[in-house]
Each structure stands twice: as C-alpha cells, then as structure tokens.
Motif scaffolding. Structure first.
Motif, PDB file in Angstrom:
ATOM      1  N   ASP A  32      32.774  76.860  66.360  1.00  0.00           N
ATOM      2  CA  ASP A  32      34.078  76.845  66.764  1.00  0.00           C
ATOM      3  C   ASP A  32      34.510  77.912  65.333  1.00  0.00           C
ATOM      4  OD1 ASP A  32      34.772  75.583  68.085  1.00  0.00           O
ATOM      5  OD2 ASP A  32      35.661  74.550  66.887  1.00  0.00           O
ATOM      6  N   GLN A  33      33.492  77.778  64.374  1.00  0.00           N
ATOM      7  CA  GLN A  33      33.482  78.999  62.797  1.00  0.00           C
ATOM      8  C   GLN A  33      32.607  79.658  62.554  1.00  0.00           C
ATOM      9  OE1 GLN A  33      32.284  74.820  60.284  1.00  0.00           O
ATOM     10  NE2 GLN A  33      33.808  76.195  58.783  1.00  0.00           N
ATOM     11  N   ASN A  34      32.224  80.376  63.934  1.00  0.00           N
ATOM     12  CA  ASN A  34      31.159  81.183  64.638  1.00  0.00           C
ATOM     13  C   ASN A  34      30.069  81.221  63.718  1.00  0.00           C
ATOM     14  OD1 ASN A  34      32.781  82.731  66.310  1.00  0.00           O
ATOM     15  ND2 ASN A  34      34.231  83.704  64.360  1.00  0.00           N
ATOM     16  N   LYS A  35      29.762  80.769  63.214  1.00  0.00           N
ATOM     17  CA  LYS A  35      27.912  79.844  62.617  1.00  0.00           C
ATOM     18  C   LYS A  35      26.910  79.660  63.449  1.00  0.00           C
ATOM     19  CE  LYS A  35      30.030  78.709  58.144  1.00  0.00           C
ATOM     20  NZ  LYS A  35      30.223  76.556  56.943  1.00  0.00           N
ATOM     21  N   TYR A  36      26.777  81.383  64.665  1.00  0.00           N
ATOM     22  CA  TYR A  36      26.017  80.737  65.778  1.00  0.00           C
ATOM     23  C   TYR A  36      24.568  80.405  65.135  1.00  0.00           C
ATOM     24  CZ  TYR A  36      29.863  83.306  67.872  1.00  0.00           C
ATOM     25  OH  TYR A  36      31.295  83.016  67.990  1.00  0.00           O
ATOM     26  N   LYS A  37      23.726  80.572  64.095  1.00  0.00           N
ATOM     27  CA  LYS A  37      22.402  80.980  64.146  1.00  0.00           C
ATOM     28  C   LYS A  37      22.321  78.985  63.626  1.00  0.00           C
ATOM     29  CE  LYS A  37      18.704  81.491  60.929  1.00  0.00           C
ATOM     30  NZ  LYS A  37      18.431  82.694  59.822  1.00  0.00           N
ATOM     31  N   GLU A  38      23.330  78.792  62.643  1.00  0.00           N
ATOM     32  CA  GLU A  38      23.226  76.742  62.220  1.00  0.00           C
ATOM     33  C   GLU A  38      23.493  76.345  63.351  1.00  0.00           C
ATOM     34  OE1 GLU A  38      24.986  79.318  60.712  1.00  0.00           O
ATOM     35  OE2 GLU A  38      24.765  79.398  58.390  1.00  0.00           O
ATOM     36  N   VAL A  53      26.573  77.217  76.678  1.00  0.00           N
ATOM     37  CA  VAL A  53      27.917  78.268  75.840  1.00  0.00           C
ATOM     38  C   VAL A  53      27.267  79.658  74.432  1.00  0.00           C
ATOM     39  CG1 VAL A  53      29.544  77.529  74.762  1.00  0.00           C
ATOM     40  CG2 VAL A  53      29.317  76.070  76.668  1.00  0.00           C
ATOM     41  N   LEU A  54      27.020  78.838  74.130  1.00  0.00           N
ATOM     42  CA  LEU A  54      26.612  79.337  72.287  1.00  0.00           C
ATOM     43  C   LEU A  54      25.694  80.792  72.699  1.00  0.00           C
ATOM     44  CD1 LEU A  54      26.595  79.260  69.141  1.00  0.00           C
ATOM     45  CD2 LEU A  54      24.487  77.990  69.492  1.00  0.00           C
ATOM     46  N   TYR A  55      24.425  80.586  73.658  1.00  0.00           N
ATOM     47  CA  TYR A  55      24.301  82.078  73.825  1.00  0.00           C
ATOM     48  C   TYR A  55      25.537  82.584  74.688  1.00  0.00           C
ATOM     49  CZ  TYR A  55      19.743  80.365  72.374  1.00  0.00           C
ATOM     50  OH  TYR A  55      18.112  79.713  71.826  1.00  0.00           O
ATOM     51  N   GLY A  56      25.603  82.265  75.402  1.00  0.00           N
ATOM     52  CA  GLY A  56      26.708  83.222  76.241  1.00  0.00           C
ATOM     53  C   GLY A  56      27.931  83.847  75.006  1.00  0.00           C
ATOM     54  N   LYS A  57      28.592  82.758  74.776  1.00  0.00           N
ATOM     55  CA  LYS A  57      28.912  83.675  73.098  1.00  0.00           C
ATOM     56  C   LYS A  57      28.876  84.526  72.259  1.00  0.00           C
ATOM     57  CE  LYS A  57      32.529  79.371  72.401  1.00  0.00           C
ATOM     58  NZ  LYS A  57      33.692  80.160  72.143  1.00  0.00           N
ATOM     59  N   ARG A  58      28.041  84.607  72.399  1.00  0.00           N
ATOM     60  CA  ARG A  58      26.795  85.357  71.812  1.00  0.00           C
ATOM     61  C   ARG A  58      26.046  86.414  72.309  1.00  0.00           C
ATOM     62  NH1 ARG A  58      21.970  82.848  68.094  1.00  0.00           N
ATOM     63  NH2 ARG A  58      21.973  84.661  67.025  1.00  0.00           N
ATOM     64  N   GLY A  59      26.253  87.109  74.116  1.00  0.00           N
ATOM     65  CA  GLY A  59      26.622  88.104  74.839  1.00  0.00           C
ATOM     66  C   GLY A  59      25.189  87.617  75.159  1.00  0.00           C
ATOM     67  N   LYS A  60      24.053  86.378  74.782  1.00  0.00           N
ATOM     68  CA  LYS A  60      22.325  86.660  75.690  1.00  0.00           C
ATOM     69  C   LYS A  60      23.007  85.705  76.663  1.00  0.00           C
ATOM     70  CE  LYS A  60      21.021  86.289  70.411  1.00  0.00           C
ATOM     71  NZ  LYS A  60      19.759  85.293  69.954  1.00  0.00           N
ATOM     72  N   TYR A  61      23.230  85.999  77.387  1.00  0.00           N
ATOM     73  CA  TYR A  61      23.364  85.406  78.975  1.00  0.00           C
ATOM     74  C   TYR A  61      21.709  85.111  79.463  1.00  0.00           C
ATOM     75  CZ  TYR A  61      28.076  88.164  78.385  1.00  0.00           C
ATOM     76  OH  TYR A  61      29.569  88.120  77.666  1.00  0.00           O
ATOM     77  N   LYS A  62      20.990  86.084  79.806  1.00  0.00           N
ATOM     78  CA  LYS A  62      19.631  86.474  80.331  1.00  0.00           C
ATOM     79  C   LYS A  62      19.619  85.279  79.815  1.00  0.00           C
ATOM     80  CE  LYS A  62      19.309  91.158  81.978  1.00  0.00           C
ATOM     81  NZ  LYS A  62      17.558  91.896  81.599  1.00  0.00           N
ATOM     82  N   ASP A  63      19.736  84.548  78.285  1.00  0.00           N
ATOM     83  CA  ASP A  63      18.833  83.534  77.362  1.00  0.00           C
ATOM     84  C   ASP A  63      20.097  82.440  77.840  1.00  0.00           C
ATOM     85  OD1 ASP A  63      17.206  85.595  76.408  1.00  0.00           O
ATOM     86  OD2 ASP A  63      17.824  85.152  74.988  1.00  0.00           O
TER      87      ASP A  63
END
Length: 502
Positions: free
Chosen positions: A260-266, A298-308
């Motif tokens: 929710d905080q856009n801290k996708y890596k963590e 969902v997390l990968y989708g938010k980052r645009g990694k649809y294939k992953d």
C-alpha cells in the motif's frame, strides 16, 4: 511700647507671610516655617531676658504683664510651627507611602500580565498533554493486545480446511485501464460465503491484530500499522520460531501494508518468505499457499510484470479448484484476477473465457444481485471495448444498469425507465432544457447509482464513453452527469461518516 510695636509688626509680617504661603509649594512652606520657628525662638529668648531684667518691685506692673502675654503668644506660635513641621513630616511619609503603593500597583500589573501569559501557555501545554495522553492510551491498548497474544498456546492446532468460510487475509487488485472498474476483483464479503468452504482462516490469535492493521492501513496511518506488525512478528518468532504458519500470516499482512505504501521490493521479499514457510509447513496445495501466490501475483501486476504474475495466478487457481471445488466463489475471484492479467497482455480469447466462467460461478452460487456479478460484467464489457466489440459491451453495461434500477425502483414500465433508456430518449429528442423533461432528476437515478457504488458509477461512465464513441453526445452527457452526482453524494456520505467516527 517698643515691644508692643515689635509684636504688632511681627504679626503683620506673619499675616503677610501666611498670605504668601498659600501660593508657595510644600517645600517652600516648610522652609519658611523653619525660619519663622527660629525667629520665634529668638524672640522668646529676648522676652525672657527682658522679664529677668525687670526688678522685683515692678514685676506686677503693666509692662511685665504685656511681656508675659507676648511670651504666651510666642509659645503659641512655636506650638503652631511645630505642629506644621510634624504635619509636613506626616505628609511626606504619606507621599512616600503613596509612591510605594503606586510602585506595588505597577508591579502587580506586570505580574498579572505575566501570569496571564503563563496561563495561556499552560492551557496550550494542557491541550497538548491531553492529546498525548489520548495517543498513549491508544498505544497502551495496542501493547496490551500484543501482550495478550503471548497467552495463546504456541502449539495451537491449525484451522481445519472445512471450517467456516473466511476470505483471504487481504486480496489487493491489479491496476486497470481508465474505463475499467478498479474494484473489479475485490473479495466477496464473508456473509456471501456462509454455505461455502473457503479453506483458509486467519488464526484466532492474529484475527484482532489483522483487523487493527487493516483499519490503520485503510486510514493511511502506516506509522501505527507497520510497528504493530513488526512487534507482532518479533513476538511470534520468539515464541514459535521463524518457520511457523502464524509467522507466515504476519509476513503476509506486513507485505500488504508495504505494498500500500508502494514499497514493492520489501513487500516481495516478505511474500516470498511467507510462501516458503507455508509451503513447508502447510503443504504446497494448502489454500493459504494459494492466498500468498495470489498476493504475490497482485504485487507483480502492480509493477507491470504481467508475465511473471500470470503463472503465480494460475497456480493459485489450480490450488483453489482442487481444494474448494471448481464452482467456489474464491475460484471466481481468482479467475477475475487471471483475466485481468491476460487482458493487460492482450490475450482477449482467454480473458473472455475466464470472465464468462467467473460470471457463471457468481450467478449460480451468489445470485444475480451479488455485487461481484455486476463487477464481472463490467470487466467483461471493458474487454469487449478493447477489441472494438461495442454492441456486446453495450448489452452488458445496460444489464448492469437495468438490474440496479430494478433493485432500487422496482419493475420497469413506461414511467419507470432505467437511466440508459432515459439517456437514449434524450439523445433522440435533443431536449434543450433538461429540467422540463418528464424525467426530472434522471428519474432519481443519481441516488440509485449508490446501490452498487462504485461499480454502477463506473458503468455509467463507461457506457457514457461508449455513447461518445458512437456520436451520441446528449446521451453520454446524461450518464456522465448522473455518475458525477452519485460520486459527489458518495463523498458527502463518506465525510459525514468520518465526522461521526471522530
């Protein structure tokens, strides 16, 4: 006679001096009084010497009498002068006391002003202290809750897969295009699953904490939600060890707060850790594993990694179909997510297949009025729009709006028309003044749009955009106005609810 004249002259001078003294200052009066006092003393001594110089034989004659009388007057003058001197001294003391009191008054005024400033500062500090106390009380409740968590048995059995249904801890949504409903894949509320088996339930000792964290995160209070998660995670690891299913649940919750905080890596690191723990402790086909796979997708989708994200979502779908059955609402939810991933990759044939299957599950298991039915129809219509299938999309949009209208206003007839029909009739007749049309405030439809808001509101905007593509601008403006009104009313209601909560 000489003495008598001297006394007379003295009295005359005294009267003249008294007349002049009325025009003098106090210091001048005192100075002159001292001078007169000295003169009277000298005159008294002189009269005393005259009396002693007169022989005894003539002491009773007239001269002696006059001299003694003059001495009496001199004594009276001396007494008056001394009284004036004493009075002057008293007045000086009074004046000094007056000045002292004035000084005290000024000092008291200064002290009063200082005390007023101190009072104002103290009131501000008191208000700040009250706010701090309220905050500390809230933190105290959190700490008490964290302490209560430790009272549970560390070896408590895992929830049975056939227990009462509950949705996944948190299932977030994928980013959508502007014409899509951003709430399209939200989980079905627990009340809708009452006769189904979801297969995974949050452990009892984490349920309250989970609700608290979700509440704070929804309010944007991450400064409270994150420390709360970390403290719970630390306590769980101390009591149960890192490789425990409850630790995985806590990692999953914290990851979603980070997302929710856009801290996708963590968030990705935590979800992968949770996935590993759940796979080892619960088995690769457990519903909790499916939930974590879905959240990672969902997390990968938010980052645009649809294939992953796609294989993770398919694996989650496979587990849910195996454990819950192919017609379970959670399966439909997973199909929605998978369809959205495929749509972002342009795989429209698969998208249509997934959405249509999800729609069949929702309608058969939850009924035609379930909000997920309208959301899935809206999503499928958006897929049709991207392919240029306007007629198919229009049919679905109208179905959503018609059903919402019937739920709010009853059966449709010539006087009770759905908003899309009102819009098309306005397009046909091109009314110049809408307020004079027989439909007034869109037939009350800006209120009906709240029924499934924001799905209905989004449908209004999407159908309006479709009308614009077809050149039906009057119809498009009618739907867009209605959507704007419903959105404004929804915001007003949200503000009122927020005020009531405060």
């Amino acid at each position: 006679m000489i003495v008598s004249k001297a006394i007379k002259n003295y009295r005359i001078r005294k009267i003249e001096s008294i007349g002049k003294m009325t025009q003098m200052t106090q210091d001048e009066i005192i100075s002159n009084t001292k001078t007169v006092l000295q003169g009277l003393e000298a005159l008294r001594v002189e009269h005393a010497s005259l009396v002693s110089g007169i022989g005894d034989t003539v002491k009773d004659d007239e001269k002696t009498y006059i001299i003694k009388k003059n001495i009496d007057h001199i004594d009276l003058g001396l007494s008056e002068a001394q009284v004036m001197m004493a009075l002057s001294c008293h007045l000086q003391n009074v004046e000094a006391e007056k000045q002292k009191l004035k000084t005290q008054v000024r000092r008291l005024h200064q002290e009063n002003a200082w005390l007023r400033d101190e009072l104002a500062n103290t009131q501000q500090k008191f208000q700040s202290s009250e706010q701090l106390v309220a905050q500390l009380e809230e933190e105290k409740k959190h700490l008490e809750f964290m302490t209560s968590i430790k009272k549970y048995d560390d070896n408590q059995e895992q929830e049975d897969v056939n227990e009462k249904p509950r949705p996944d801890p948190v299932v977030e949504l994928f980013p959508d295009d502007d014409n899509d409903d951003r709430n399209n894949t939200s989980p079905t509320p627990p009340s809708q699953f009452s006769n189904q088996s979801s297969g995974y339930e949050i452990p009892a000792r984490l349920r309250t904490l989970h609700n608290l964290v979700i509440q704070y995160a929804s309010q944007g209070r991450y400064e409270v939600a994150v420390p709360l998660c970390k403290q719970a995670l630390e306590d769980l690891e101390k009591t149960s060890g890192h490789d425990h299913p409850d630790v995985a649940t806590m990692l999953n919750i914290l990851a979603l707060v980070y997302r929710d905080q856009n801290k996708y890596k963590e968030a990705a690191n935590l979800l992968n850790d949770a996935l590993s723990i759940r796979g080892k402790t619960l088995g690769e086909n457990h519903p909790a594993v499916a939930a974590t796979l879905n959240n990672l997708a969902v997390l990968y989708g938010k980052r645009g990694k649809y294939k992953d994200a796609e294989p993770l979502c398919k694996r989650a779908l496979e587990i849910r179909e195996k454990v819950l059955g192919k017609d379970h609402p959670d399966v439909a939810k997973q199909l929605n997510n998978l369809a959205l991933l495929c749509q972002n990759q342009g795989k429209y044939d698969e998208v249509e297949k997934y959405y249509q299957r999800a729609l069949e599950i929702y309608e058969s298991k939850l009924g035609p009025d379930d909000p997920n039915v309208a959301k899935t129809k809206n999503n499928l219509a958006s897929c049709y729009l991207k392919q240029g299938k306007y007629a198919e999309a229009e049919v679905l949009y109208k179905q959503v709006l018609t059903r919402a209208h019937e739920k709010e206003f009853g059966a449709i007839d010539s006087k009770n028309k759905p908003i899309w029909q009102v819009a098309e009739e306005r397009e046909e007749h091109k009314y110049d003044n809408r307020e004079n049309t027989p439909y007034g405030e869109y037939g009350g439809w800006h209120k009906a749009a709240k029924v499934d808001s924001p799905t209905v509101t989004t449908t209004l905007k999407n159908l309006g955009a479709l009308y614009r593509r077809q050149g039906m601008f009057e119809a498009a403006e009618t739907l867009e106005d209605c959507a704007l009104r419903s959105k404004k009313e929804a915001l007003d209601i949200a503000k009122q609810n927020k005020k009531l909560q405060k």
